[in-house]
Design a protein around this motif. Structure first.
Motif, PDB file in Angstrom:
ATOM      1  N   GLY A 107      36.956  39.889  45.814  1.00  0.00           N
ATOM      2  CA  GLY A 107      36.543  41.200  46.764  1.00  0.00           C
ATOM      3  C   GLY A 107      36.377  40.849  48.034  1.00  0.00           C
ATOM      4  O   GLY A 107      36.037  39.959  48.594  1.00  0.00           O
ATOM      5  N   GLY A 108      37.091  42.088  48.872  1.00  0.00           N
ATOM      6  CA  GLY A 108      36.957  42.068  50.315  1.00  0.00           C
ATOM      7  C   GLY A 108      36.395  43.316  50.706  1.00  0.00           C
ATOM      8  O   GLY A 108      36.753  44.489  50.446  1.00  0.00           O
ATOM      9  N   GLY A 109      35.207  43.169  51.385  1.00  0.00           N
ATOM     10  CA  GLY A 109      34.402  44.256  52.198  1.00  0.00           C
ATOM     11  C   GLY A 109      34.174  45.339  51.013  1.00  0.00           C
ATOM     12  O   GLY A 109      33.536  45.149  50.098  1.00  0.00           O
ATOM     13  N   ILE A 110      34.430  46.417  51.544  1.00  0.00           N
ATOM     14  CA  ILE A 110      34.014  47.533  50.475  1.00  0.00           C
ATOM     15  C   ILE A 110      34.866  47.709  49.213  1.00  0.00           C
ATOM     16  O   ILE A 110      34.647  48.452  48.481  1.00  0.00           O
ATOM     17  N   GLY A 111      35.738  46.691  49.036  1.00  0.00           N
ATOM     18  CA  GLY A 111      36.580  46.321  47.922  1.00  0.00           C
ATOM     19  C   GLY A 111      35.835  45.560  46.907  1.00  0.00           C
ATOM     20  O   GLY A 111      36.042  45.472  45.728  1.00  0.00           O
ATOM     21  N   VAL A 112      34.638  45.207  47.279  1.00  0.00           N
ATOM     22  CA  VAL A 112      33.600  44.448  46.359  1.00  0.00           C
ATOM     23  C   VAL A 112      32.869  45.106  45.105  1.00  0.00           C
ATOM     24  O   VAL A 112      32.903  44.736  43.799  1.00  0.00           O
ATOM     25  N   PRO A 113      32.429  46.359  45.508  1.00  0.00           N
ATOM     26  CA  PRO A 113      31.629  47.203  44.243  1.00  0.00           C
ATOM     27  C   PRO A 113      32.309  47.157  43.134  1.00  0.00           C
ATOM     28  O   PRO A 113      31.741  46.763  41.803  1.00  0.00           O
ATOM     29  N   PRO A 114      33.437  47.591  42.865  1.00  0.00           N
ATOM     30  CA  PRO A 114      34.043  47.649  41.397  1.00  0.00           C
ATOM     31  C   PRO A 114      34.020  46.451  40.771  1.00  0.00           C
ATOM     32  O   PRO A 114      34.211  46.491  39.366  1.00  0.00           O
ATOM     33  N   LEU A 115      34.049  45.243  41.350  1.00  0.00           N
ATOM     34  CA  LEU A 115      33.955  43.993  40.760  1.00  0.00           C
ATOM     35  C   LEU A 115      32.643  43.820  39.798  1.00  0.00           C
ATOM     36  O   LEU A 115      32.710  42.963  39.000  1.00  0.00           O
ATOM     37  N   TYR A 116      31.556  44.445  40.059  1.00  0.00           N
ATOM     38  CA  TYR A 116      30.072  44.145  39.533  1.00  0.00           C
ATOM     39  C   TYR A 116      30.312  44.437  38.263  1.00  0.00           C
ATOM     40  O   TYR A 116      29.995  43.859  37.273  1.00  0.00           O
ATOM     41  N   GLN A 117      30.600  45.788  37.919  1.00  0.00           N
ATOM     42  CA  GLN A 117      30.518  46.219  36.390  1.00  0.00           C
ATOM     43  C   GLN A 117      31.820  45.382  35.882  1.00  0.00           C
ATOM     44  O   GLN A 117      31.465  44.956  34.409  1.00  0.00           O
ATOM     45  N   LEU A 118      32.678  45.059  36.114  1.00  0.00           N
ATOM     46  CA  LEU A 118      33.710  44.299  35.455  1.00  0.00           C
ATOM     47  C   LEU A 118      33.103  43.077  35.143  1.00  0.00           C
ATOM     48  O   LEU A 118      33.339  42.360  34.134  1.00  0.00           O
ATOM     49  N   GLY A 119      32.226  42.294  36.129  1.00  0.00           N
ATOM     50  CA  GLY A 119      31.812  41.080  36.007  1.00  0.00           C
ATOM     51  C   GLY A 119      30.807  41.143  34.609  1.00  0.00           C
ATOM     52  O   GLY A 119      30.685  40.248  33.908  1.00  0.00           O
ATOM     53  N   LYS A 120      30.032  42.357  34.692  1.00  0.00           N
ATOM     54  CA  LYS A 120      29.191  42.393  33.651  1.00  0.00           C
ATOM     55  C   LYS A 120      29.694  42.566  32.257  1.00  0.00           C
ATOM     56  O   LYS A 120      29.514  41.977  31.226  1.00  0.00           O
ATOM     57  N   VAL A 182      42.935  36.951  36.964  1.00  0.00           N
ATOM     58  CA  VAL A 182      42.272  37.213  38.140  1.00  0.00           C
ATOM     59  C   VAL A 182      42.227  38.659  38.603  1.00  0.00           C
ATOM     60  O   VAL A 182      43.048  39.613  38.027  1.00  0.00           O
ATOM     61  N   TYR A 183      41.079  39.013  38.895  1.00  0.00           N
ATOM     62  CA  TYR A 183      40.990  40.623  39.375  1.00  0.00           C
ATOM     63  C   TYR A 183      40.695  40.638  40.814  1.00  0.00           C
ATOM     64  O   TYR A 183      39.618  39.730  41.161  1.00  0.00           O
ATOM     65  N   SER A 184      41.018  41.708  41.532  1.00  0.00           N
ATOM     66  CA  SER A 184      40.937  41.455  43.028  1.00  0.00           C
ATOM     67  C   SER A 184      40.809  43.156  43.416  1.00  0.00           C
ATOM     68  O   SER A 184      41.753  43.914  42.979  1.00  0.00           O
ATOM     69  N   CYS A 185      40.001  43.291  44.385  1.00  0.00           N
ATOM     70  CA  CYS A 185      39.941  44.578  45.167  1.00  0.00           C
ATOM     71  C   CYS A 185      39.688  44.303  46.541  1.00  0.00           C
ATOM     72  O   CYS A 185      38.677  43.737  47.013  1.00  0.00           O
ATOM     73  N   GLY A 186      40.425  44.849  47.438  1.00  0.00           N
ATOM     74  CA  GLY A 186      40.091  44.823  48.895  1.00  0.00           C
ATOM     75  C   GLY A 186      41.334  45.355  49.744  1.00  0.00           C
ATOM     76  O   GLY A 186      42.161  46.008  49.273  1.00  0.00           O
ATOM     77  N   PRO A 187      41.273  44.988  51.003  1.00  0.00           N
ATOM     78  CA  PRO A 187      42.376  45.179  52.037  1.00  0.00           C
ATOM     79  C   PRO A 187      43.653  44.980  51.696  1.00  0.00           C
ATOM     80  O   PRO A 187      43.782  43.850  50.785  1.00  0.00           O
ATOM     81  N   THR A 188      44.727  45.575  51.805  1.00  0.00           N
ATOM     82  CA  THR A 188      46.065  45.288  51.362  1.00  0.00           C
ATOM     83  C   THR A 188      46.392  43.804  51.869  1.00  0.00           C
ATOM     84  O   THR A 188      47.302  43.066  51.030  1.00  0.00           O
ATOM     85  N   ALA A 189      46.194  43.653  52.891  1.00  0.00           N
ATOM     86  CA  ALA A 189      46.549  42.170  53.203  1.00  0.00           C
ATOM     87  C   ALA A 189      46.025  41.078  52.589  1.00  0.00           C
ATOM     88  O   ALA A 189      46.792  40.096  52.150  1.00  0.00           O
ATOM     89  N   MET A 190      44.875  41.393  52.020  1.00  0.00           N
ATOM     90  CA  MET A 190      44.098  40.269  51.303  1.00  0.00           C
ATOM     91  C   MET A 190      44.760  40.415  49.732  1.00  0.00           C
ATOM     92  O   MET A 190      44.986  39.232  49.206  1.00  0.00           O
ATOM     93  N   LEU A 191      44.931  41.667  49.341  1.00  0.00           N
ATOM     94  CA  LEU A 191      45.713  41.895  48.051  1.00  0.00           C
ATOM     95  C   LEU A 191      47.287  40.901  48.006  1.00  0.00           C
ATOM     96  O   LEU A 191      47.589  40.396  46.850  1.00  0.00           O
TER      97      LEU A 191
END
Length: 249
Positions: A107-120, A182-191
């Protein structure tokens, strides 16, 4: 929905807990369209869902104040109500990772939040998770302790004030294991980098995009399809999660 509570957890980042029957229909990676209370702010704001508690009918949203709409949300307090459209979009698929397999969540920046429930959800089904989170500075870091309770959690900051100095790729390039998924969320450049780095794994990307309607009507959030350049996908209702290689990013 009714506001259960709200608090500041990082620089301009708020944790907002809402309650309502609609929570029972939510899945990790989906988002909500929240309506500002100010009458001059006409468009709803898309906010990803961070945590889902179906037993309590509560969901947790993490958002950063970047404009008038999110500044309006920051004024919400316990007992207030807010007009929402939810849940929206196609989220992450935990079942893509089998029990016993290892998933890497980036996750990058404000792209981090949705990964929490996924991890659970991944841990609940018997999978192993590792988080790699990227932020600008220590003042921007959030939820590293919460995610650290689910699995290994590594943090990178651009200025080196917390964790490893650099970007998420600084950490992923040094990992001593190869993830199954791999699951990812964040800025386009990072993705884009994540998609290239893990091209041989099952890789899923949640695309951050400005949206107007959030339900597929306005075509403001389209991505070109890789299989046919004359066609496109809408991030709001056909995404925001896509398999790496499905869209041009």
């Amino acid at each position: 929905m009714e506001v259960v509570g709200q608090k500041l957890i990082a620089d301009r980042v708020f944790e907002l807990v809402l309650q309502g029957d609609i929570v029972t229909e939510m899945h990790p990676g989906q988002f909500m369209q929240l309506k500002p209370r100010r009458s001059d702010l006409l468009l709803r704001r898309p906010i990803s869902i961070c945590g889902i508690d179906k037993a309590q009918n509560q969901c947790t949203l993490l958002y950063r104040v970047d404009g008038d709409g999110t500044a309006d949300f920051a004024e919400l307090g316990a007992g207030d109500t807010i007009d929402v459209i939810a849940p929206l979009g196609n989220g992450f698929a935990p079942q893509e990772t089998k029990p016993g397999e290892h998933a890497l969540l980036i996750g990058g920046g404000i792209g981090v939040p949705p990964l929490y429930q996924l991890g659970k959800d991944l841990v609940a089904q018997g999978s192993t998770v590792t988080f790699v989170l990227g932020f600008s500075s220590a003042k921007d870091v959030f939820y590293e302790k919460e995610m650290g309770k689910l699995g290994d959690c590594f943090v990178a900051t651009v200025d080196g004030t917390q964790g490893v100095q650099g970007f998420v790729t600084t950490i992923t390039d040094a990992l001593d294991f190869l993830p199954d998924t791999v699951y990812s969320c964040g800025p386009t450049a990072m993705l884009r980098v994540v998609a290239e780095r893990f091209a041989n794994q099952r890789t899923f990307l949640s695309l951050e995009e400005r949206m107007a309607c959030g339900v597929g009507a306005c075509y403001a959030c389209i991505y070109q399809r890789t299989d046919d350049p004359t066609k496109s996908f809408k991030a709001c209702d056909e995404g925001p999660v896509f398999r790496a290689g499905e869209v041009v990013i």
